[in-house]
Design a protein around this motif. Structure first.
Motif, PDB file in Angstrom:
ATOM      1  N   CYS A 188      -2.384  -4.308  11.407  1.00  0.00           N
ATOM      2  CA  CYS A 188      -2.468  -2.855  11.525  1.00  0.00           C
ATOM      3  C   CYS A 188      -1.518  -2.298  12.523  1.00  0.00           C
ATOM      4  O   CYS A 188      -1.307  -2.956  13.564  1.00  0.00           O
ATOM      5  CB  CYS A 188      -3.786  -2.207  11.928  1.00  0.00           C
ATOM      6  N   ALA A 189      -1.202  -1.124  12.652  1.00  0.00           N
ATOM      7  CA  ALA A 189      -0.188  -0.297  13.568  1.00  0.00           C
ATOM      8  C   ALA A 189      -0.964  -0.685  14.824  1.00  0.00           C
ATOM      9  O   ALA A 189      -0.177  -0.965  15.858  1.00  0.00           O
ATOM     10  CB  ALA A 189      -0.251   1.067  13.331  1.00  0.00           C
ATOM     11  N   GLU A 190      -2.256  -0.034  15.007  1.00  0.00           N
ATOM     12  CA  GLU A 190      -2.929  -0.187  16.330  1.00  0.00           C
ATOM     13  C   GLU A 190      -2.760  -1.508  16.887  1.00  0.00           C
ATOM     14  O   GLU A 190      -2.490  -2.000  18.088  1.00  0.00           O
ATOM     15  CB  GLU A 190      -4.216   0.218  16.175  1.00  0.00           C
TER      16      GLU A 190
ATOM     17  N   PHE B 164       1.431   2.978   2.544  1.00  0.00           N
ATOM     18  CA  PHE B 164       0.532   3.763   3.420  1.00  0.00           C
ATOM     19  C   PHE B 164       1.209   3.219   4.833  1.00  0.00           C
ATOM     20  O   PHE B 164       0.991   2.145   5.374  1.00  0.00           O
ATOM     21  CB  PHE B 164      -0.561   3.427   3.251  1.00  0.00           C
TER      22      PHE B 164
ATOM     23  N   VAL C  75       1.610   3.347   8.708  1.00  0.00           N
ATOM     24  CA  VAL C  75       0.982   4.051   9.956  1.00  0.00           C
ATOM     25  C   VAL C  75       1.691   3.777  11.168  1.00  0.00           C
ATOM     26  O   VAL C  75       2.428   2.293  11.081  1.00  0.00           O
ATOM     27  CB  VAL C  75      -0.336   3.211  10.086  1.00  0.00           C
TER      28      VAL C  75
ATOM     29  N   SER D 126       0.720  -1.033  -0.052  1.00  0.00           N
ATOM     30  CA  SER D 126      -0.012  -0.076  -0.078  1.00  0.00           C
ATOM     31  C   SER D 126       0.742   1.209   0.013  1.00  0.00           C
ATOM     32  O   SER D 126       0.317   2.203  -0.323  1.00  0.00           O
ATOM     33  CB  SER D 126      -0.867   0.041   1.194  1.00  0.00           C
TER      34      SER D 126
ATOM     35  N   THR E 162      -7.638   8.326  11.188  1.00  0.00           N
ATOM     36  CA  THR E 162      -8.244   7.550  12.120  1.00  0.00           C
ATOM     37  C   THR E 162      -8.341   6.047  12.084  1.00  0.00           C
ATOM     38  O   THR E 162      -8.061   5.488  10.829  1.00  0.00           O
ATOM     39  CB  THR E 162      -9.925   7.988  12.190  1.00  0.00           C
ATOM     40  N   PRO E 163      -8.277   5.277  13.075  1.00  0.00           N
ATOM     41  CA  PRO E 163      -8.246   3.903  13.285  1.00  0.00           C
ATOM     42  C   PRO E 163      -9.429   3.179  12.545  1.00  0.00           C
ATOM     43  O   PRO E 163     -10.564   3.736  12.653  1.00  0.00           O
ATOM     44  CB  PRO E 163      -8.284   3.483  14.630  1.00  0.00           C
ATOM     45  N   CYS E 164      -9.156   2.201  11.855  1.00  0.00           N
ATOM     46  CA  CYS E 164      -9.862   1.531  11.150  1.00  0.00           C
ATOM     47  C   CYS E 164     -11.007   0.643  11.949  1.00  0.00           C
ATOM     48  O   CYS E 164     -10.825   0.632  13.281  1.00  0.00           O
ATOM     49  CB  CYS E 164      -9.362   0.286  10.155  1.00  0.00           C
TER      50      CYS E 164
ATOM     51  N   CYS F  69      -9.507  -2.061  14.194  1.00  0.00           N
ATOM     52  CA  CYS F  69      -8.876  -1.591  15.388  1.00  0.00           C
ATOM     53  C   CYS F  69      -9.365  -0.884  16.548  1.00  0.00           C
ATOM     54  O   CYS F  69      -9.068  -0.946  17.602  1.00  0.00           O
ATOM     55  CB  CYS F  69      -7.728  -0.713  14.781  1.00  0.00           C
TER      56      CYS F  69
ATOM     57  N   GLU G  37       2.633  -5.328   6.452  1.00  0.00           N
ATOM     58  CA  GLU G  37       1.961  -5.716   5.614  1.00  0.00           C
ATOM     59  C   GLU G  37       2.409  -7.431   5.077  1.00  0.00           C
ATOM     60  O   GLU G  37       3.310  -7.786   5.701  1.00  0.00           O
ATOM     61  CB  GLU G  37       1.806  -5.053   4.377  1.00  0.00           C
TER      62      GLU G  37
ATOM     63  N   ASN H  21       2.171  -0.869  10.955  1.00  0.00           N
ATOM     64  CA  ASN H  21       1.601  -1.811  10.220  1.00  0.00           C
ATOM     65  C   ASN H  21       2.633  -2.738   9.500  1.00  0.00           C
ATOM     66  O   ASN H  21       3.678  -2.275   8.961  1.00  0.00           O
ATOM     67  CB  ASN H  21       0.417  -1.189   9.226  1.00  0.00           C
TER      68      ASN H  21
ATOM     69  N   THR I 204      -2.379  -8.938   6.777  1.00  0.00           N
ATOM     70  CA  THR I 204      -1.622  -7.587   7.085  1.00  0.00           C
ATOM     71  C   THR I 204      -2.044  -7.205   8.607  1.00  0.00           C
ATOM     72  O   THR I 204      -3.205  -7.325   9.102  1.00  0.00           O
ATOM     73  CB  THR I 204      -2.232  -6.525   6.403  1.00  0.00           C
TER      74      THR I 204
HETATM   75  N1  THU Z   1      -3.871   0.445   8.668  1.00  0.00           N
HETATM   76  C1  THU Z   1      -3.411   0.666   9.857  1.00  0.00           C
HETATM   77  O1  THU Z   1      -2.329   0.145   9.978  1.00  0.00           O
HETATM   78  N2  THU Z   1      -4.277   1.113  10.495  1.00  0.00           N
HETATM   79  C2  THU Z   1      -5.539   1.503  10.327  1.00  0.00           C
HETATM   80  O2  THU Z   1      -6.196   1.794  11.465  1.00  0.00           O
HETATM   81  C3  THU Z   1      -6.036   1.552   9.047  1.00  0.00           C
HETATM   82  C4  THU Z   1      -4.933   0.864   7.711  1.00  0.00           C
HETATM   83  C5  THU Z   1      -2.960  -0.140   7.440  1.00  0.00           C
HETATM   84  C6  THU Z   1      -3.223  -1.418   6.947  1.00  0.00           C
HETATM   85  C7  THU Z   1      -2.273  -1.306   5.575  1.00  0.00           C
HETATM   86  O3  THU Z   1      -1.199  -1.850   5.887  1.00  0.00           O
HETATM   87  C8  THU Z   1      -2.540   0.079   5.257  1.00  0.00           C
HETATM   88  O4  THU Z   1      -2.676   0.831   6.536  1.00  0.00           O
HETATM   89  C9  THU Z   1      -3.407   0.370   4.167  1.00  0.00           C
HETATM   90  O5  THU Z   1      -4.785   0.194   4.543  1.00  0.00           O
END
Ligand code: THU
Length: 134
Positions: A57-59, A28, A30, A26, A89-91, A94, A48, A46, A55
């Motif tokens: 997530c960071a949280e 992306f 975090v 990604s 913001t957290p998904c 998370c 992946e 995060n 994957t």
């Molecule tokens: N991601 C997080 O680490 N935390 C979130 O709350 C949202 C998404 C990561 C998962 C993936 O590696 C990337 O961001 C893109 O979705």
């Protein structure tokens, strides 16, 4: 230490953690940083996987790391994304993971870098949690 100073320090720790994210798919990155009841700061990024669904997530990374070292109550979690729009913001998944350990406040970063503290109860209203089993 004022609450704002504490939140800024947590955002710094989250940003630092995000720089160690593994996000080749990604791009992306975090980072998350939390404080446990005894004042320990724990971070996560995060991580992946080629099988995208694996994957982490960071949280989730930060919370499970803290829990695995014995933490059972977490007050505040800061989240920083290095590659997207602020605030990050957290998904949904998370948010539920944060809920398990009683997180009260999620700190995000406004575009100007200032901390935005939001109660988890606002991010996850009428939530399901451990009390359901008591
Ligand atoms: N991601 C997080 O680490 N935390 C979130 O709350 C949202 C998404 C990561 C998962 C993936 O590696 C990337 O961001 C893109 O979705």
């Amino acid at each position: 230490m004022s609450e704002t100073t504490a939140h800024l320090a947590l955002l710094d720790a989250a940003r630092d953690a995000a720089s160690r994210a593994y996000a080749p798919y990604s791009s992306f990155r975090v980072g998350a940083a939390l404080v446990t009841e005894d004042g320990t700061v724990v971070t996560g990024a995060n991580i992946e996987n080629a099988a995208y669904g694996a994957t982490i997530c960071a949280e989730a990374n930060a919370v499970t790391t803290a829990a695995a070292t014995g933490a059972r109550r977490i007050d505040t979690v800061a989240v920083v994304c290095l590659d997207g729009a602020a605030p990050c913001t957290p998904c949904g998944n998370c948010r539920q993971i944060l809920r398990e350990f009683g997180v009260e406040t999620v700190v995000m970063q406004a575009e100007d870098g200032s901390p935005i503290g939001v109660p988890l109860s606002e991010l996850l209203p009428m939530s399901f949690g451990p009390e359901a089993f008591t």
